[in-house]
Design a protein around this motif. Structure first.
Motif, PDB file in Angstrom:
ATOM      1  N   GLY A   1       0.818  -1.208   0.000  1.00 35.78           N
ATOM      2  CA  GLY A   1       0.000   0.000   0.000  1.00 35.78           C
ATOM      3  C   GLY A   1       0.852   1.258   0.000  1.00 35.78           C
ATOM      4  O   GLY A   1       2.069   1.203   0.214  1.00 35.78           O
ATOM      5  N   PRO A   2       0.219   2.385  -0.238  1.00 36.48           N
ATOM      6  CA  PRO A   2       0.940   3.667  -0.200  1.00 36.48           C
ATOM      7  C   PRO A   2       1.499   3.897   1.194  1.00 36.48           C
ATOM      8  O   PRO A   2       0.780   3.773   2.182  1.00 36.48           O
ATOM      9  CB  PRO A   2      -0.150   4.695  -0.540  1.00 36.48           C
ATOM     10  N   GLY A   3       2.794   4.183   1.267  1.00 34.55           N
ATOM     11  CA  GLY A   3       3.409   4.425   2.570  1.00 34.55           C
ATOM     12  C   GLY A   3       3.736   3.167   3.358  1.00 34.55           C
ATOM     13  O   GLY A   3       4.113   3.233   4.531  1.00 34.55           O
ATOM     14  N   SER A   4       3.633   2.008   2.717  1.00 33.34           N
ATOM     15  CA  SER A   4       3.929   0.768   3.452  1.00 33.34           C
ATOM     16  C   SER A   4       5.431   0.624   3.686  1.00 33.34           C
ATOM     17  O   SER A   4       5.857  -0.155   4.545  1.00 33.34           O
ATOM     18  CB  SER A   4       3.396  -0.448   2.680  1.00 33.34           C
TER      19      SER A   4
ATOM     20  N   GLY B   1       6.773  17.299  -0.076  1.00 31.70           N
ATOM     21  CA  GLY B   1       6.411  18.141  -1.213  1.00 31.70           C
ATOM     22  C   GLY B   1       5.571  17.393  -2.242  1.00 31.70           C
ATOM     23  O   GLY B   1       5.283  17.917  -3.314  1.00 31.70           O
ATOM     24  N   ARG B   2       5.156  16.171  -1.931  1.00 33.20           N
ATOM     25  CA  ARG B   2       4.342  15.418  -2.888  1.00 33.20           C
ATOM     26  C   ARG B   2       2.895  15.879  -2.838  1.00 33.20           C
ATOM     27  O   ARG B   2       2.281  15.929  -1.774  1.00 33.20           O
ATOM     28  CB  ARG B   2       4.444  13.909  -2.586  1.00 33.20           C
ATOM     29  N   ALA B   3       2.377  16.209  -4.023  1.00 31.80           N
ATOM     30  CA  ALA B   3       1.022  16.765  -4.101  1.00 31.80           C
ATOM     31  C   ALA B   3      -0.026  15.758  -3.628  1.00 31.80           C
ATOM     32  O   ALA B   3      -1.144  16.140  -3.269  1.00 31.80           O
ATOM     33  CB  ALA B   3       0.736  17.179  -5.538  1.00 31.80           C
ATOM     34  N   ASP B   4       0.345  14.455  -3.624  1.00 31.36           N
ATOM     35  CA  ASP B   4      -0.651  13.450  -3.229  1.00 31.36           C
ATOM     36  C   ASP B   4      -0.509  13.004  -1.769  1.00 31.36           C
ATOM     37  O   ASP B   4      -1.250  12.156  -1.310  1.00 31.36           O
ATOM     38  CB  ASP B   4      -0.610  12.240  -4.176  1.00 31.36           C
ATOM     39  N   ASP B   5       0.441  13.584  -1.037  1.00 31.68           N
ATOM     40  CA  ASP B   5       0.559  13.256   0.396  1.00 31.68           C
ATOM     41  C   ASP B   5      -0.316  14.196   1.223  1.00 31.68           C
ATOM     42  O   ASP B   5       0.161  14.934   2.088  1.00 31.68           O
ATOM     43  CB  ASP B   5       2.032  13.348   0.856  1.00 31.68           C
ATOM     44  N   ASN B   6      -1.601  14.196   0.950  1.00 34.80           N
ATOM     45  CA  ASN B   6      -2.548  14.958   1.772  1.00 34.80           C
ATOM     46  C   ASN B   6      -3.690  14.019   2.131  1.00 34.80           C
ATOM     47  O   ASN B   6      -3.900  12.992   1.466  1.00 34.80           O
ATOM     48  CB  ASN B   6      -3.058  16.189   1.017  1.00 34.80           C
ATOM     49  N   GLU B   7      -4.425  14.371   3.186  1.00 35.36           N
ATOM     50  CA  GLU B   7      -5.395  13.436   3.761  1.00 35.36           C
ATOM     51  C   GLU B   7      -6.385  12.877   2.734  1.00 35.36           C
ATOM     52  O   GLU B   7      -6.618  11.667   2.663  1.00 35.36           O
ATOM     53  CB  GLU B   7      -6.142  14.142   4.898  1.00 35.36           C
ATOM     54  N   GLU B   8      -6.926  13.765   1.913  1.00 37.38           N
ATOM     55  CA  GLU B   8      -7.969  13.342   0.974  1.00 37.38           C
ATOM     56  C   GLU B   8      -7.409  12.360  -0.076  1.00 37.38           C
ATOM     57  O   GLU B   8      -7.995  11.306  -0.345  1.00 37.38           O
ATOM     58  CB  GLU B   8      -8.531  14.590   0.287  1.00 37.38           C
TER      59      GLU B   8
ATOM     60  N   THR C   1      -1.464   2.583   9.918  1.00 32.74           N
ATOM     61  CA  THR C   1      -0.011   2.848   9.926  1.00 32.74           C
ATOM     62  C   THR C   1       0.379   3.598   8.666  1.00 32.74           C
ATOM     63  O   THR C   1       1.141   4.572   8.707  1.00 32.74           O
ATOM     64  CB  THR C   1       0.768   1.508   9.976  1.00 32.74           C
ATOM     65  N   MET C   2      -0.141   3.151   7.531  1.00 30.42           N
ATOM     66  CA  MET C   2       0.219   3.787   6.249  1.00 30.42           C
ATOM     67  C   MET C   2      -0.233   5.247   6.238  1.00 30.42           C
ATOM     68  O   MET C   2       0.515   6.131   5.821  1.00 30.42           O
ATOM     69  CB  MET C   2      -0.401   2.999   5.082  1.00 30.42           C
ATOM     70  N   VAL C   3      -1.450   5.484   6.723  1.00 25.73           N
ATOM     71  CA  VAL C   3      -1.952   6.871   6.741  1.00 25.73           C
ATOM     72  C   VAL C   3      -1.064   7.728   7.623  1.00 25.73           C
ATOM     73  O   VAL C   3      -0.644   8.832   7.240  1.00 25.73           O
ATOM     74  CB  VAL C   3      -3.423   6.918   7.242  1.00 25.73           C
ATOM     75  N   LYS C   4      -0.726   7.208   8.794  1.00 28.83           N
ATOM     76  CA  LYS C   4       0.108   7.967   9.735  1.00 28.83           C
ATOM     77  C   LYS C   4       1.470   8.302   9.104  1.00 28.83           C
ATOM     78  O   LYS C   4       1.946   9.426   9.163  1.00 28.83           O
ATOM     79  CB  LYS C   4       0.326   7.116  10.998  1.00 28.83           C
ATOM     80  N   ARG C   5       2.087   7.308   8.462  1.00 24.22           N
ATOM     81  CA  ARG C   5       3.407   7.531   7.852  1.00 24.22           C
ATOM     82  C   ARG C   5       3.338   8.564   6.734  1.00 24.22           C
ATOM     83  O   ARG C   5       4.216   9.410   6.601  1.00 24.22           O
ATOM     84  CB  ARG C   5       3.953   6.213   7.287  1.00 24.22           C
ATOM     85  N   LEU C   6       2.280   8.470   5.933  1.00 21.19           N
ATOM     86  CA  LEU C   6       2.194   9.400   4.795  1.00 21.19           C
ATOM     87  C   LEU C   6       1.888  10.819   5.246  1.00 21.19           C
ATOM     88  O   LEU C   6       2.387  11.782   4.666  1.00 21.19           O
ATOM     89  CB  LEU C   6       1.136   8.908   3.793  1.00 21.19           C
ATOM     90  N   MET C   7       1.066  10.938   6.293  1.00 19.77           N
ATOM     91  CA  MET C   7       0.787  12.289   6.814  1.00 19.77           C
ATOM     92  C   MET C   7       2.079  12.911   7.337  1.00 19.77           C
ATOM     93  O   MET C   7       2.345  14.084   7.134  1.00 19.77           O
ATOM     94  CB  MET C   7      -0.264  12.229   7.938  1.00 19.77           C
ATOM     95  N   LYS C   8       2.878  12.075   7.986  1.00 15.86           N
ATOM     96  CA  LYS C   8       4.164  12.567   8.504  1.00 15.86           C
ATOM     97  C   LYS C   8       5.086  12.934   7.332  1.00 15.86           C
ATOM     98  O   LYS C   8       5.712  13.985   7.319  1.00 15.86           O
ATOM     99  CB  LYS C   8       4.773  11.451   9.376  1.00 15.86           C
TER     100      LYS C   8
ATOM    101  N   ILE D   1      -4.600  10.610   0.113  1.00 16.11           N
ATOM    102  CA  ILE D   1      -4.101   9.393   0.763  1.00 16.11           C
ATOM    103  C   ILE D   1      -5.255   8.388   0.899  1.00 16.11           C
ATOM    104  O   ILE D   1      -5.107   7.202   0.633  1.00 16.11           O
ATOM    105  CB  ILE D   1      -3.493   9.713   2.148  1.00 16.11           C
ATOM    106  N   LYS D   2      -6.412   8.893   1.290  1.00 14.41           N
ATOM    107  CA  LYS D   2      -7.572   8.002   1.473  1.00 14.41           C
ATOM    108  C   LYS D   2      -7.949   7.342   0.140  1.00 14.41           C
ATOM    109  O   LYS D   2      -8.209   6.140   0.078  1.00 14.41           O
ATOM    110  CB  LYS D   2      -8.751   8.805   2.034  1.00 14.41           C
TER     111      LYS D   2
END
Ligand SMILES: Nc1nc2c(ncn2[C@@H]2O[C@H](COP(=O)(O)OP(=O)(O)OP(=O)(O)O)[C@@H](O)[C@H]2O)c(=O)[nH]1
Ligand SMILES: O=c1ccn([C@@H]2O[C@H](COP(=O)(O)OP(=O)(O)O)[C@@H](O)[C@H]2O)c(=O)[nH]1
Length: 208
Positions: free
Chosen positions: A30-33, A151-158, A138-145, A160-161
Motif C-alpha cells: 500500500g501507499p506508505g507501506s 512536497g508530494r502533491a498526493d501526500d494529503n489526507e484526501e 499505519t500507512m496513513v500515519k506515515r504518509l501524513m508525517k 491518501i484516502k
C-alpha cells in the motif's frame, strides 16, 4: 541468473533482447507501506536496479511536458494513469540499464492484475513478489508525517484516502494472482526498518 525458465519473455526486437532474461522482482504494498525504504536497502546490499513506477511518473511531471501535465492531474486525484504509459516508461528504463544491471526491483507495480499480465507479455515474468504489508492506519500515519516534508502533491489526507481505497480494490488482487504461482513473500512492515529488511534479505537470498 536466478529465475531461469520462469523468467521467460516473449521478445521480438533487439532492444527487447537485452532484458529478456533479466531477474525481476516486483515490490507491492500500500501507499506508505515502506516499499521505497526497503528498495533503497536492497540496492545498497545487492546492487539491483531500483525502478519506482511513481518516481518515473513524477519525473515526467517534473519535465513539464504535455504528457506530464496530464499525468499530474491523474496522480493528484490518487487515480491510476493508463497502463501503457507506465509500462512503456518501465520498459525504457530497464533497457537503459540492462547492460549494467544485476536485477530489477520494480517498485509500486503492478497496481492491478492487468498491469502484471501486460508486463509479462511485453517484458517477462517476475521470480519474486515482495508484498510489503502494513496496517491501513499505519500507512496513513506515515504518509501524513512524510507529507510534512515530501512536497508530494498526493501526500494529503484526501488523496491518501483515495490511494488507500484503490490499493485495496485494485492492487490486493495482484497478490492473490501471484500467490498461486508461489512467488509471493509477505513482509511485515510494522516492524522497525532494519528488522523488515532482515526478512526482505532472506527472501532475496532464497532466490539463489
Ligand atoms: N516506523 C517505520 N517507518 C517506516 C518504515 N518503512 C518506511 N517508513 C516510513 O514511512 C514513510 C513512507 O515510506 P516509503 O518507503 O516512502 O513508502 P512507499 O511504500 O515507498 O510509499 P509510496 O512512495 O507512497 O509508494 C517514510 O517516511 C518512511 O520513513 C518502517 O518499517 N517502520
Ligand atoms: O503503476 C502505477 C504507479 C503509480 N501510479 C500513480 O502514481 C501515484 C503515486 O504512486 P507511488 O507508487 O509513488 O506511491 P503510492 O501510491 O504507492 O504511495 C499513484 O497514486 C498513481 O496515481 C499509477 O497510476 N500507476
Amino acid at each position: 541468473m536466478g529465475c531461469s525458465a520462469s523468467c521467460s519473455g516473449r521478445i521480438v526486437h533487439s532492444d527487447d533482447d537485452k532484458i529478456k532474461d533479466a531477474k525481476i522482482i516486483f515490490v507491492v504494498g500500500g501507499p506508505g507501506s515502506g516499499k521505497g525504504t526497503q528498495c533503497e536497502k536492497v540496492v545498497a546490499k545487492y546492487g539491483y536496479t531500483h525502478l519506482s513506477s511513481g518516481d518515473l511518473l513524477r519525473a515526467e511531471v517534473a519535465s513539464g511536458s504535455e504528457r506530464g501535465k496530464t499525468l499530474q492531474a491523474i496522480m493528484q486525484k490518487g487515480e491510476l494513469v493508463p497502463l501503457d504509459t507506465v509500462l512503456d516508461m518501465i520498459k525504457d528504463a530497464m533497457i537503459a540499464k540492462a547492460d549494467v544491471s544485476k536485477g530489477f526491483l520494480i517498485d509500486g507495480y503492478p497496481r492491478e492484475v492487468k498491469q502484471g499480465e501486460e508486463f509479462e507479455k511485453k517484458i517477462g515474468a517476475p521470480c519474486l513478489l515482495l508484498y510489503i504489508d502494513a496496517k491501513g492506519e499505519t500507512m496513513v500515519k506515515r504518509l501524513m508525517k512524510r507529507g510534512e516534508t515530501s512536497g508530494r502533491a498526493d501526500d494529503n489526507e484526501e488523496t491518501i484516502k483515495k490511494r488507500l481505497d484503490l490499493y485495496y480494490k485494485a492492487t490486493e488482487p495482484v497478490i492473490a494472482f501471484y500467490s498461486s504461482r508461489g512467488i509471493v513473500k509477505k513482509i511485515d512492515s510494522e516492524l522497525p526498518v532494519d528488522e523488515v529488511f532482515g526478512h526482505v534479505a532472506k527472501a532475496i537470498d532464497g532466490l539463489k
